[in-house]
Design a protein around this motif. Structure first.
Motif, PDB file in Angstrom:
ATOM      1  N   MET A  19       0.832  -1.193   0.000  1.00 11.21           N
ATOM      2  CA  MET A  19       0.000   0.000   0.000  1.00 11.21           C
ATOM      3  C   MET A  19       0.875   1.255   0.000  1.00 11.21           C
ATOM      4  O   MET A  19       0.657   2.187  -0.781  1.00 11.21           O
ATOM      5  CB  MET A  19      -0.926   0.013   1.214  1.00 11.21           C
ATOM      6  CG  MET A  19      -1.745   1.287   1.348  1.00 11.21           C
ATOM      7  SD  MET A  19      -2.417   1.538   3.003  1.00 11.21           S
ATOM      8  CE  MET A  19      -0.943   1.793   3.958  1.00 11.21           C
ATOM      9  N   ASN A  20       1.880   1.277   0.872  1.00 12.93           N
ATOM     10  CA  ASN A  20       2.762   2.438   0.938  1.00 12.93           C
ATOM     11  C   ASN A  20       3.535   2.624  -0.359  1.00 12.93           C
ATOM     12  O   ASN A  20       3.709   3.747  -0.832  1.00 12.93           O
ATOM     13  CB  ASN A  20       3.727   2.315   2.125  1.00 12.93           C
ATOM     14  CG  ASN A  20       3.023   2.584   3.429  1.00 12.93           C
ATOM     15  OD1 ASN A  20       2.151   3.425   3.511  1.00 12.93           O
ATOM     16  ND2 ASN A  20       3.395   1.843   4.451  1.00 12.93           N
ATOM     17  N   ASP A  21       3.988   1.526  -0.952  1.00 12.95           N
ATOM     18  CA  ASP A  21       4.705   1.610  -2.212  1.00 12.95           C
ATOM     19  C   ASP A  21       3.794   2.159  -3.309  1.00 12.95           C
ATOM     20  O   ASP A  21       4.196   3.037  -4.087  1.00 12.95           O
ATOM     21  CB  ASP A  21       5.245   0.224  -2.594  1.00 12.95           C
ATOM     22  CG  ASP A  21       6.091   0.261  -3.850  1.00 12.95           C
ATOM     23  OD1 ASP A  21       7.051   1.065  -3.892  1.00 12.95           O
ATOM     24  OD2 ASP A  21       5.807  -0.519  -4.779  1.00 12.95           O
ATOM     25  N   CYS A  22       2.578   1.665  -3.363  1.00 15.41           N
ATOM     26  CA  CYS A  22       1.623   2.147  -4.369  1.00 15.41           C
ATOM     27  C   CYS A  22       1.312   3.624  -4.173  1.00 15.41           C
ATOM     28  O   CYS A  22       1.245   4.387  -5.149  1.00 15.41           O
ATOM     29  CB  CYS A  22       0.338   1.326  -4.333  1.00 15.41           C
ATOM     30  SG  CYS A  22       0.549  -0.345  -4.995  1.00 15.41           S
ATOM     31  N   LYS A  23       1.135   4.043  -2.926  1.00 17.12           N
ATOM     32  CA  LYS A  23       0.879   5.461  -2.646  1.00 17.12           C
ATOM     33  C   LYS A  23       2.035   6.311  -3.128  1.00 17.12           C
ATOM     34  O   LYS A  23       1.850   7.310  -3.816  1.00 17.12           O
ATOM     35  CB  LYS A  23       0.634   5.704  -1.161  1.00 17.12           C
ATOM     36  CG  LYS A  23       0.349   7.183  -0.870  1.00 17.12           C
ATOM     37  CD  LYS A  23       0.753   7.666   0.488  1.00 17.12           C
ATOM     38  CE  LYS A  23       2.200   7.504   0.773  1.00 17.12           C
ATOM     39  NZ  LYS A  23       2.862   8.583   1.479  1.00 17.12           N
ATOM     40  N   ASN A  24       3.240   5.912  -2.796  1.00 18.57           N
ATOM     41  CA  ASN A  24       4.421   6.683  -3.197  1.00 18.57           C
ATOM     42  C   ASN A  24       4.554   6.742  -4.717  1.00 18.57           C
ATOM     43  O   ASN A  24       4.892   7.794  -5.276  1.00 18.57           O
ATOM     44  CB  ASN A  24       5.684   6.105  -2.565  1.00 18.57           C
ATOM     45  CG  ASN A  24       5.713   6.300  -1.066  1.00 18.57           C
ATOM     46  OD1 ASN A  24       5.079   7.199  -0.520  1.00 18.57           O
ATOM     47  ND2 ASN A  24       6.449   5.441  -0.369  1.00 18.57           N
TER      48      ASN A  24
END
Length: 170
Positions: A19-24
């Protein structure tokens, strides 16, 4: 194939990192569009700015976009759509009173775009100022019939206030 509680915890951690990777990655792509500037494609530029606002608000970073937009709208010759993005940013963090204040400032600055009045209606609906909300949604539709968000908002508001026949008609 029964998962242990530790397996489930690890799966959760993996999804959290994803999720964090996708957000970034999403923010980086949005920033790339924004960096190219409004001159490339004005509509896409401001749609991207709004989408970035939505994303950052969803992950608790909405204040960042608000500060950015306040800086832009404080300039003498700011683009009218920067007001729309500011109102959207404040609306998305749920500060409806402040969003209403910025909406009113934008109206005073003669920002006469449908998207602004759509947000004005949505803000008033959240503040339970329904008559005013319908005025702003109608103004949005008058300015640009293709802004379907105003029509959807009217329908959902009619439903919220129990006027189901009007909701169905819209």
């Amino acid at each position: 194939d029964v998962c242990t509680t530790d397996d489930l915890r690890v799966y959760g951690v993996i999804y959290q990192y994803m999720m964090n990777d996708c957000k970034n990655k999403a923010v980086a792509v949005f920033d790339e569009v924004i960096k190219k500037g409004v001159e490339v494609d004005e509509s896409v530029y401001f749609q991207t700015k709004q989408q970035r606002v939505f994303l950052l608000s969803q992950v608790g970073e909405g204040d960042k976009t608000i500060k950015e937009q306040i800086a832009l709208t404080s300039k003498v010759n700011c683009h009218p759509m920067d007001w729309v993005v500011l109102v959207a940013a404040v609306f998305c963090v749920g500060d409806y009173e402040k969003a209403y204040e910025y909406f009113q400032q934008a109206v005073e600055q003669k920002v006469d775009v449908a998207e602004l009045y759509c947000y004005g209606g949505d803000i008033c609906c959240e503040l339970e100022q329904y008559e005013e909300a319908f005025i702003y949604w109608d103004k949005a539709i008058e300015l640009d019939e293709s802004v379907l968000a105003a029509k959807y908002s009217k329908g959902f508001c009619y439903e919220k206030i129990g006027e189901y026949e009007k909701a169905k008609d819209i």
